[in-house]
Write an enzyme that holds these catalytic residues in place. Structure first.
Site, mmCIF file in Angstrom:
data_model
loop_
_atom_site.group_PDB
_atom_site.id
_atom_site.type_symbol
_atom_site.label_atom_id
_atom_site.label_comp_id
_atom_site.label_asym_id
_atom_site.label_seq_id
_atom_site.Cartn_x
_atom_site.Cartn_y
_atom_site.Cartn_z
ATOM 1 N N GLU A 238 -1.392 7.580 -3.235
ATOM 2 C CA GLU A 238 -0.041 6.819 -3.461
ATOM 3 C C GLU A 238 -0.915 5.201 -3.684
ATOM 4 O O GLU A 238 -1.411 4.575 -2.784
ATOM 5 C CB GLU A 238 0.172 6.659 -1.558
ATOM 6 C CG GLU A 238 0.745 7.419 -1.186
ATOM 7 C CD GLU A 238 1.464 8.534 -1.437
ATOM 8 O OE1 GLU A 238 2.288 7.998 -2.750
ATOM 9 O OE2 GLU A 238 1.184 10.202 -1.330
ATOM 10 N N CYS A 272 4.517 -1.603 -2.405
ATOM 11 C CA CYS A 272 4.118 -0.823 -3.291
ATOM 12 C C CYS A 272 5.290 -0.490 -4.539
ATOM 13 O O CYS A 272 4.515 -0.357 -5.361
ATOM 14 C CB CYS A 272 2.729 0.170 -2.523
ATOM 15 S SG CYS A 272 4.268 0.789 -1.861
#
Length: 493
Positions: A238, A272
């Site tokens: 990720e 993110c």
């Protein structure tokens, strides 16, 4: 048991007499021992029942609730100014939701899936059974140190695995407390927490786990994948990337600005999936800028000494962001600052900086920003915006603001990204029943929901037959007329 017990490999010798190098070496050696202990425990219990998994998840939630205030304080200490409400909303709310969702659905996810068997293979049956992988290694970043530990850990436990968790060295207070909590609620051969510097992290990802789930930067993700490849360990990565926002003409600009501002200002942009740059038509650009700054002032009337606006995590990251601003200025950008506010409270809080006239040669357009800087890019059309996005590495998230269904479909079908929000930012991450993951430079694999359970399980194919064996009809030799006819039928010739 008191929280003085830290669930980490033991150090050799009194800690105050050990050098940093000795401590790292001890931790690295201890990780191998911890991994083998978890492997042995898994061999002894290779397929925990749904009830056992639910109990693990219940224990995890109760441990978090018991120490919620202490964890909020620890996160605040690490950031030297993390808004308490943001920790509650962005760390605890999704953590509890993930645990509850896994508990509710794990029995259903565990059920074998019946599959079709063609006529030519009859009589037979086929199914897929979901089997725990074994020991999962989880690497946690610093920006959401609790949620990005709990999400993967809850998924791993729901899938029946053991887990080793490497916390970030940039959140020492949170990492230490989390290790103590985990040690207090779980045996080390079920869940163990590892803390240490970058060399410990590198050694951690080189261990022969059954799966590694890493959350962090694209650059470090490449090193993780390289290390895992030596053990043929599968990975879920990720990562980050520059998540774009496309603004169309048919959505109220004040509403657009407010939603983008909230998403970008959460955790001071240290997310993110935070909006990384905005693509907007020239005739709406100035209205958007003014509406954005107005929205920020409404949410955060002041940044100095604010209890509602988070600081930048450390001095290194703060200097990096200031460097982006200076680089943009030197190359002709116009900078608009939220509240026109200069920070005088001695903190690392940074008000939003909207960067107009951003160009490709500016560092702010070349790297993931991870802070409250927001380049504003003019485009002539939605097609131009799509082309702009597609000329760059595939992002972790993409945000489109517009109500026209055909335009929405065009953006969805003509771009690639890990996830998409239509007329919103960030919140797809908190939706329990949809997978979360990147694509290309923004990552690989998924977790969250059923897809997360499947990612951390082995989907084992099971083909079953009874005593009657129809295959006998095509046993060699093949010279009888019946066998020739059967082979001709089966091969379609």
């Amino acid at each position: 048991m008191s929280l003085s017990k830290i669930n980490q490999p033991a150090e050799t010798g009194p800690p105050d007499q050990m050098t940093a190098s000795d401590r790292s070496s001890s931790q690295i050696a201890g990780m191998t021992t911890a991994l083998e202990a978890q492997r042995q425990a898994f061999r002894n219990q290779p397929n925990p029942s749904a009830q056992q998994r639910r109990e693990w998840l219940k224990t995890l939630k109760e441990g978090l609730k018991k120490h919620q205030k202490a964890l909020v304080n620890a996160i605040n200490d690490d950031f030297e100014g993390r808004a308490e409400v943001e920790s509650l909303l962005a760390e605890f709310m999704p953590s509890f939701s993930t645990i509850d969702y896994c508990r509710k659905n794990v029995a259903k996810w565990m059920k074998p899936s019946k599959r079709h068997v063609s006529l030519t293979l009859q009589p037979a049956s086929a199914k897929v059974v979901y089997q725990p992988l074994g020991v999962v290694g989880i690497v946690v970043p610093w920006n959401y140190p609790l949620f990005l530990a709990i999400g993967p850990l809850a998924t791993a436990l729901a899938a029946g695995n053991r887990a080793m968790v490497k916390m970030s060295e940039f959140t020492p207070a949170t990492s230490k407390l989390f290790a103590e909590i985990i040690a207090d609620i779980f045996p080390a051969d079920l869940v163990t927490v590892v803390n240490g510097e970058a060399d410990v992290g590198a050694a951690f990802t080189a261990l022969p786990f059954d799966h590694i789930l890493f959350t962090g930067s694209t650059q470090v993700g490449k090193h993780v994948m390289t290390a895992a490849a030596k053990n043929l360990t599968p990975v879920t990565l990720e990562l980050g990337g520059k998540s774009p926002v496309i603004i169309d003409d048919d959505f109220p600009i004040q509403e657009v600005a407010e939603r983008i501002c909230y998403g970008k200002s959460m955790n001071a942009g240290q997310t993110c999936v935070a909006p990384d740059y905005v693509l907007v038509r020239k005739h709406r650009k100035e209205a958007f800028v003014e509406a954005y700054l107005k929205a920020f002032s409404s949410m955060h009337p002041t940044v100095n000494n604010s209890q509602h606006y988070t600081a930048i995590i450390n001095e290194k990251q703060h200097r990096r962001l200031l460097g982006h601003i200076e680089d943009a200025k030197s190359k002709g950008a116009e900078i608009r600052v939220g509240n026109n506010e200069e920070i005088t409270d001695g903190s690392r809080r940074l008000p939003p900086h909207l960067i107009l006239n951003a160009t490709a040669d500016m560092s702010v357009m070349q790297e993931e920003i991870f802070g409250p800087l927001l380049p504003i890019i003019e485009v002539d059309s939605i097609d131009d915006a799509i082309q702009f996005v597609n000329n760059r590495p595939r992002p972790l998230a993409l945000y489109y603001f517009g109500e026209n269904k055909q335009a929405q479909d065009k953006v969805l079908t003509h771009t690639h990204s890990g996830g998409v929000c239509l007329n919103e930012t960030l919140f797809h991450v908190a939706a329990d029943d949809i997978p979360f993951g990147g694509v290309g430079a923004s990552g690989m694999g998924h977790y969250h929901g059923r897809e997360g359970f499947q990612a951390l399980s082995k989907a084992k194919s099971v083909f079953s037959k009874g005593r009657f064996n129809s295959v006998r009809l095509i046993f060699p030799p093949y010279n009888s007329w019946l066998k020739k006819l059967a082979i001709k039928f089966l091969s379609g010739s």
